[in-house]
Write a protein that holds these residues in place. Structure first.
Motif, PDB file in Angstrom:
ATOM      1  N   SER A   9       6.897   5.215   4.575  1.00 35.59           N
ATOM      2  CA  SER A   9       6.890   5.757   4.110  1.00 35.59           C
ATOM      3  C   SER A   9       5.421   5.587   4.806  1.00 35.59           C
ATOM      4  CB  SER A   9       6.825   5.580   2.777  1.00 35.59           C
ATOM      5  OG  SER A   9       7.979   5.469   2.519  1.00 35.59           O
ATOM      6  N   ALA A  84       9.018   3.061  -1.516  1.00 34.34           N
ATOM      7  CA  ALA A  84       9.410   3.376  -0.468  1.00 34.34           C
ATOM      8  C   ALA A  84      10.648   4.073  -0.876  1.00 34.34           C
ATOM      9  CB  ALA A  84       9.483   3.054   0.003  1.00 34.34           C
ATOM     10  N   TRP A  88      10.170   8.747  -1.425  1.00 36.57           N
ATOM     11  CA  TRP A  88      11.237   9.555  -0.614  1.00 36.57           C
ATOM     12  C   TRP A  88      11.438  10.896  -1.657  1.00 36.57           C
ATOM     13  CZ3 TRP A  88      14.904   7.229   3.381  1.00 36.57           C
ATOM     14  CH2 TRP A  88      14.038   7.172   4.738  1.00 36.57           C
TER      15      TRP A  88
END
Ligand code: NAD
Length: 414
Positions: A9, A84, A88
């Motif tokens: 990420s 992560a 997102w």
């Protein structure tokens, strides 16, 4: 996501920030979560012993609004995964025009090994021990290992603690527990609307052929809508195997068949049997990977025949696979856009809870369509203006929205 998901990420963040000339102070703030919590949930098990479960919650960034999103209950849950996924969600909310920040969390546990009483105690314990909660702070939703029932337990626990009703504080609840219509089908609907707009923009008129990996919640709903719009499913697979028929597979008949065959498409009459990965290499106009991550990679990308890939699953195309596909002229519509339908409807769920006005299915559907179509056109415009691919455009557009909010709030200087 291959490797450490959080590092992946961060790599995407740095690449997009460079393309979009994002303020370095914004990037600095987005390199780690704003808050992260690790806590334990003690549960008295049915045999009388005390089990202590590890739990995680990340408020990645709340520049655009309170954080919200899933609670994952899986045996390998850890903080890097929560970070992560929280990141997102921050990007996905910005792409989807949702006034919310990204949150994610979970519990390290295997729900299949818990009795119903143990599972309920675990979920209620998550809410009791969660350090910050409520509609204006952090709205937990469902993810792998959680579902409507667990969300109703969460709501009940929170309301018991607070002493008043709080339907906007928990997402993905059943309609009967102050949830929203279209919750389950939101991502499939969203993926369909985005696909429809992309096909129009590409100038692809008339009936097109498509292949689908994953005949679950997302893939089945999206393919039903695509068929209704005149497109033809020519291959489909699930975890058990795949089937192909260049003359077309009726999605509704296939659904009935899967319902009576343990959820699987394997063995559907009139089709040739193929393997699960082979579906990706089928001759077709566009491809919907709607199962798991990293299925299109450097080992198979050059055999993909579709000219358009709609990323319904999270991260189905690896960065190495993507390079090969771009060199072949394939268009990829990224996950943060294609599958943001459920994030949008979750935000509607919170709005309905806050206003105590519950919308009918058509109202939710129409508002989802309007919102996600607008999001697609925003991404397409950035892609055109900067002459970049859709993934970069989605990230750059999202980072610019977050940057603006951070500047206005005085978190960073322009
Ligand atoms: P689901 O569990 O309902 O269905 C998954 C489907 O994929 C099933 O048909 C299953 O057999 C198949 N599958 C699983 N592992 C596979 C493998 N290794 N190879 C081939 N097929 C496999 O899941 P879903 O809700 O439809 O979600 C599909 C994907 O979309 C997931 O990656 C999920 O994270 C992502 N997603 C879902 C939502 C949502 O609202 N449900 C939202 C955003 C993203």
């Amino acid at each position: 996501m291959g490797g450490n998901p959080f590092e992946t990420s961060l790599k995407t963040l740095h690449e997009a920030a460079e393309i979009g000339h994002i303020n370095p102070e914004v990037v600095r703030l987005l390199e780690q979560p704003k808050r992260q919590f690790e806590f334990t949930i003690p549960v008295r098990m049915d045999d009388g012993h005390l089990e202590v479960f590890q739990a995680f919650r990340v408020h990645y960034c709340d520049a655009l609004g309170q954080v919200k999103n899933g609670v994952r209950v899986v045996p390998n849950m850890d903080m890097d995964t929560a970070k992560a996924l929280g990141f997102w969600m921050t990007i996905k909310h910005a792409v989807g025009g949702i006034p919310a920040g990204g949150g994610k969390g979970g519990i390290k546990a295997d729900p299949s090994k818990l009795s119903r009483r143990e599972y309920e105690a675990l979920i209620r314990g998550f809410i009791r021990n969660l350090p910050m909660k409520g509609a204006w702070v952090d709205v937990p939703g469902a993810d792998i290992g959680t579902h409507g029932r667990t969300q109703a337990w969460m709501l009940d626990e929170l309301e018991s603690i607070q002493g008043f009703h709080s339907p906007a504080a928990i997402n993905d609840k059943p309609v009967e527990a102050n949830g929203t219509e279209l919750s389950r089908e939101a991502t499939g609907h969203g993926a369909f609307y985005v696909t429809r707009e992309v096909l129009k923009d590409l100038g692809w008129e008339g009936s097109k052929t498509f292949a689908l990996q994953g005949f679950g919640n997302v893939g089945r709903v999206a393919s039903e809508l695509l068929q209704q719009a005149g497109h033809k499913l020519v291959a489909v697979s699930d975890i058990f195997g795949g089937i192909a028929n260049p003359d077309g597979i009726d999605v509704f008949e296939l659904g009935k068949y899967a319902d009576s065959h343990g959820g699987s498409v394997k063995g559907f009459p009139g089709c040739k049997e193929i393997t699960t990965p082979e579906v990706l290499e089928t001759e077709c106009d566009f491809l919907l990977p709607a199962a798991v991550q990293s299925v299109i990679h450097e080992g198979n990308a050059d055999r993909i025949k579709a000219k358009l890939i709609m990323e319904c699953a999270n991260g189905p195309v690896t960065p190495e696979g993507e390079k090969i596909l771009y060199a072949k002229g394939v268009t990829i519509i990224p996950d943060v856009l294609t599958n943001c339908g459920s994030a949008i409807v979750c935000s509607f769920e919170r709005t309905q809870g806050l206003t105590d006005q519950y919308w009918d299915r058509e109202t939710v559907r129409a508002k989802l369509e309007e919102r996600i179509v607008k999001s697609y056109h925003e991404v397409a415009m950035v892609a055109k203006e900067l002459n970049i691919n859709y993934r970069d455009a989605a990230w750059v557009g999202a980072l610019k929205k977050i940057e603006k909010a951070m500047v206005l709030r005085g978190w960073v200087w322009e």
